[in-house]
Design a protein around this motif. Structure first.
Motif, PDB file in Angstrom:
ATOM      1  N   GLU A 222       1.307  -3.503  -8.370  1.00 19.87           N
ATOM      2  CA  GLU A 222       1.741  -2.225  -7.823  1.00 19.87           C
ATOM      3  C   GLU A 222       2.938  -2.417  -6.891  1.00 19.87           C
ATOM      4  O   GLU A 222       3.120  -3.484  -6.304  1.00 19.87           O
ATOM      5  CB  GLU A 222       0.590  -1.565  -7.052  1.00 19.87           C
ATOM      6  CG  GLU A 222      -0.599  -1.192  -7.930  1.00 19.87           C
ATOM      7  CD  GLU A 222      -1.700  -0.522  -7.128  1.00 19.87           C
ATOM      8  OE1 GLU A 222      -1.505  -0.327  -5.911  1.00 19.87           O
ATOM      9  OE2 GLU A 222      -2.741  -0.217  -7.719  1.00 19.87           O
ATOM     10  N   ALA A 223       3.725  -1.375  -6.763  1.00 24.83           N
ATOM     11  CA  ALA A 223       4.864  -1.397  -5.838  1.00 24.83           C
ATOM     12  C   ALA A 223       4.504  -0.575  -4.603  1.00 24.83           C
ATOM     13  O   ALA A 223       4.242   0.625  -4.710  1.00 24.83           O
ATOM     14  CB  ALA A 223       6.107  -0.840  -6.517  1.00 24.83           C
ATOM     15  N   SER A 224       4.477  -1.225  -3.433  1.00 25.24           N
ATOM     16  CA  SER A 224       4.137  -0.524  -2.187  1.00 25.24           C
ATOM     17  C   SER A 224       5.200   0.496  -1.807  1.00 25.24           C
ATOM     18  O   SER A 224       4.895   1.562  -1.276  1.00 25.24           O
ATOM     19  CB  SER A 224       3.977  -1.538  -1.045  1.00 25.24           C
ATOM     20  OG  SER A 224       2.936  -2.431  -1.311  1.00 25.24           O
TER      21      SER A 224
ATOM     22  N   LYS B  17       8.721   2.360  -3.426  1.00 20.86           N
ATOM     23  CA  LYS B  17       9.554   2.585  -4.601  1.00 20.86           C
ATOM     24  C   LYS B  17      11.030   2.460  -4.238  1.00 20.86           C
ATOM     25  O   LYS B  17      11.415   2.421  -3.067  1.00 20.86           O
ATOM     26  CB  LYS B  17       9.270   3.970  -5.184  1.00 20.86           C
ATOM     27  CG  LYS B  17       7.822   4.186  -5.615  1.00 20.86           C
ATOM     28  CD  LYS B  17       7.445   3.303  -6.794  1.00 20.86           C
ATOM     29  CE  LYS B  17       6.044   3.644  -7.304  1.00 20.86           C
ATOM     30  NZ  LYS B  17       5.657   2.797  -8.444  1.00 20.86           N
TER      31      LYS B  17
ATOM     32  N   GLN C  85       7.440  -4.870  -7.982  1.00 19.60           N
ATOM     33  CA  GLN C  85       7.981  -4.593  -6.649  1.00 19.60           C
ATOM     34  C   GLN C  85       9.365  -5.209  -6.471  1.00 19.60           C
ATOM     35  O   GLN C  85      10.248  -4.601  -5.836  1.00 19.60           O
ATOM     36  CB  GLN C  85       7.037  -5.102  -5.565  1.00 19.60           C
ATOM     37  CG  GLN C  85       7.486  -4.776  -4.150  1.00 19.60           C
ATOM     38  CD  GLN C  85       7.507  -3.294  -3.858  1.00 19.60           C
ATOM     39  OE1 GLN C  85       6.490  -2.703  -3.510  1.00 19.60           O
ATOM     40  NE2 GLN C  85       8.676  -2.662  -3.986  1.00 19.60           N
TER      41      GLN C  85
ATOM     42  N   GLU D 209      11.816  -2.872  -8.000  1.00 16.31           N
ATOM     43  CA  GLU D 209      12.026  -1.693  -7.157  1.00 16.31           C
ATOM     44  C   GLU D 209      12.920  -2.014  -5.958  1.00 16.31           C
ATOM     45  O   GLU D 209      13.779  -1.216  -5.574  1.00 16.31           O
ATOM     46  CB  GLU D 209      10.684  -1.132  -6.683  1.00 16.31           C
ATOM     47  CG  GLU D 209       9.814  -0.534  -7.783  1.00 16.31           C
ATOM     48  CD  GLU D 209      10.465   0.663  -8.462  1.00 16.31           C
ATOM     49  OE1 GLU D 209      10.957   1.568  -7.756  1.00 16.31           O
ATOM     50  OE2 GLU D 209      10.496   0.680  -9.706  1.00 16.31           O
TER      51      GLU D 209
ATOM     52  N   VAL E  55       5.514 -11.414  -3.906  1.00 17.03           N
ATOM     53  CA  VAL E  55       5.905 -10.073  -4.317  1.00 17.03           C
ATOM     54  C   VAL E  55       5.824  -9.970  -5.834  1.00 17.03           C
ATOM     55  O   VAL E  55       6.318 -10.835  -6.558  1.00 17.03           O
ATOM     56  CB  VAL E  55       7.333  -9.753  -3.822  1.00 17.03           C
ATOM     57  CG1 VAL E  55       7.737  -8.339  -4.213  1.00 17.03           C
ATOM     58  CG2 VAL E  55       7.422  -9.923  -2.308  1.00 17.03           C
TER      59      VAL E  55
ATOM     60  N   TRP F 160       8.502  -4.459   6.742  1.00 14.57           N
ATOM     61  CA  TRP F 160       7.727  -4.395   5.492  1.00 14.57           C
ATOM     62  C   TRP F 160       6.582  -5.411   5.607  1.00 14.57           C
ATOM     63  O   TRP F 160       6.608  -6.465   4.996  1.00 14.57           O
ATOM     64  CB  TRP F 160       8.636  -4.725   4.315  1.00 14.57           C
ATOM     65  CG  TRP F 160       8.066  -4.526   2.953  1.00 14.57           C
ATOM     66  CD1 TRP F 160       6.854  -4.938   2.482  1.00 14.57           C
ATOM     67  CD2 TRP F 160       8.726  -3.878   1.845  1.00 14.57           C
ATOM     68  NE1 TRP F 160       6.702  -4.604   1.169  1.00 14.57           N
ATOM     69  CE2 TRP F 160       7.842  -3.945   0.753  1.00 14.57           C
ATOM     70  CE3 TRP F 160       9.961  -3.279   1.686  1.00 14.57           C
ATOM     71  CZ2 TRP F 160       8.167  -3.420  -0.506  1.00 14.57           C
ATOM     72  CZ3 TRP F 160      10.281  -2.761   0.435  1.00 14.57           C
ATOM     73  CH2 TRP F 160       9.398  -2.825  -0.636  1.00 14.57           C
TER      74      TRP F 160
END
Length: 502
Positions: free
Chosen positions: A429-431, A433, A305, A308, A301, A392
């Motif tokens: 990137e964050a899948s 938020k 992410q 978040e 991760v 997830w």
């Protein structure tokens, strides 16, 4: 142990199961659990491992020895240098990059000759080999030794049947767009995924030899062993058995071989938190109030992410246990954690940096939800504990596992992940938020009619799971039948009219 084995009529010391796991935590642990379950039934079990992996499971080895179980752990030298791997690279989770994945599988296949040489010298002689599907080279070892082979899948039959049907219907060839959704054919439930979310096992031309080897090993095998139980997915077990044309032995949940807190805490690596401290913290929380957060061993991760996820957990106002792996512990994450988050959440949050005693945590009455990557081991551990899930998924079988949990079992809700993660990479990137994390946690944990129904379904499945492995349960009975099958094969091979001379 001896009395139970005698009582069951299954304690013949000449019945000798050999287990060859794939060297990844999610594959090794359920196979070691299975070996212990069989050993408790009076069967001699040999588990093949390597020095690094043996050191990781030292607690399990020690406890099996203290219990007097007839189980051997055999560390074979892992041929790193011969396959172009750094020394000590004996588990998938320490392979430094995706570019070395094929080297790792090559090194694994080189264990065939030393394994065969070792087994030929053993008394009693092996009665069968139970091999992970990622080790198709064991087919030739079993053939040369003249013993039955069983393929072990650390996956559910729902996924295996889905993957088989997708392949047989040529869906991957027919659909060009990776993001186009389709309904998986031939299932009892309407399951919709995208091509990217349902990849074939070992996709790509570079893995063609591996795919052919797996198919050949499955065809040669006397049966398939899965970490599942009939009451969970009976229709899928039966249909997958029809597709394979051979017996599918559902023997799980295998993690339930660990009965007390000491056993569950010892499972896997050395925990990064003291067992008693963890239990004291859980004991201080209200029943079913804690959400447990862990994304498995192989996922990576990104720092953005992680932040978040933490912000969403904080905003949810629910108690939590959050596992952050060592590989994810970056300066950015540490600065953020120590910059106020840990202080603000210290009264209701416990962060475990490293390896967590997951089965022990999930089994505790204080835990009421699990934010998970949907790896099948984690999913089964949650099902066994009667814990609802926030799904997830990242890669592999995990998106289809999500559909089983959410659509078929209806014991989970989705976090909202759409795009698979590519193993061996780290995206910034964050899948999902922080607002999405907060919403998912509140939806799973807050009071409401649907939450209550979901929890009741999860509780009922947990009760069925525990009954399955108890005497009189479906998995217990299947294990009896498996032992009897191997014993009958052993007696046939020793018949003077037979061809075997061992």
């Amino acid at each position: 142990m001896t009395n139970q084995a005698t009582m069951n009529g299954l304690g013949d010391p000449k019945v000798h199961f050999v287990f060859v796991p794939f060297m990844a935590q999610g594959h090794m642990l359920p196979m070691i659990d299975l070996a212990q379950m069989l050993a408790k039934r009076g069967v001699l079990a040999t588990v093949i491992t390597t020095p690094l992996n043996a050191s990781r499971i030292k607690n399990t080895i020690d406890r099996a020895g203290e219990a007097g179980l007839p189980i051997r752990f055999v560390p074979l030298r892992f041929p790193c240098a011969e396959a172009g791997l750094p020394e000590g690279c004996e588990n998938v989770d320490v392979v430094p990059s995706g570019e070395l994945a094929q080297n790792f599988f090559e090194a694994t296949s080189l264990l065939g000759q030393p394994l065969e040489a070792y087994l030929r010298e053993q008394q009693p002689y092996p009665s069968c080999i139970v091999s992970d599907f990622c080790n198709p080279w064991t087919r030739e070892v079993a053939s040369r030794l003249g013993v039955p082979l069983f393929t072990f899948y650390a996956m559910c039959c729902f996924y295996l049947l889905s993957a088989s049907n997708i392949l047989r219907h040529g869906i991957h060839d027919a659909i060009a767009d990776e993001t186009e959704p389709f309904v998986v054919p031939g299932l009892a439930h309407t399951i919709e995924v995208t091509k990217a979310q349902a990849p074939s096992l070992f996709p790509g031309t570079e893995w063609e030899k591996m795919r052919e080897g797996i198919s050949a090993a499955d065809r040669a095998a006397d049966g398939i062993v899965v970490n599942s139980f009939s009451e969970l997915e009976q229709w899928y077990v039966e249909r997958y058995q029809e597709v394979m044309g051979k017996k599918v032995w559902a023997l799980g949940p295998l993690s339930l071989c660990n009965k007390d807190a000491a056993d569950t805490a010892a499972r896997g690596k050395e925990a990064s938190i003291d067992k008693d401290r963890c239990l004291r913290w859980l004991d201080s929380m209200k029943p079913r109030s804690v959400v447990y957060v862990s994304f498995g061993t192989l996922t990576h991760v990104s720092p953005s992410q992680i932040i978040e996820v933490g912000a969403g957990l904080e905003a949810s106002n629910h108690p939590f246990i959050w596992v952050i792996k060592e590989v994810e512990s970056s300066p950015e994450v540490e600065i953020w954690l120590s910059g106020g988050f840990e202080g603000r959440t210290s009264a209701r949050g416990l962060i475990i940096k490293g390896w967590a005693p997951q089965v022990m945590i999930l089994s505790h009455p204080a835990v009421g939800g699990f934010l998970t990557h949907c790896g099948w081991n984690s999913s089964m551990e949650a099902i066994s504990a009667g814990v609802p899930m926030i799904t997830w998924p990242f890669f592999g079988d995990q998106f289809l596992n999500e559909r089983l949990i959410v659509d078929a079992l209806r014991t989970g809700i989705m976090a909202g992940v759409k795009n698979p993660w590519i193993w061996g990479t780290v995206s910034n990137e964050a899948s999902v938020k922080r607002d999405g994390v907060e919403k998912a946690v509140r939806s799973l944990m807050d009071v409401g009619e649907e939450r209550q129904r979901r929890r009741e379904r999860a509780t009922e499945l947990g009760e069925k799971a525990r009954k399955a492995v108890e005497e009189g349960g479906s998995s217990y009975a299947n294990m009896t039948l498996l032992i009897e099958y191997v014993r009958d094969k052993l007696q046939q091979s020793r018949n003077p009219l037979g061809s075997s001379d061992h």
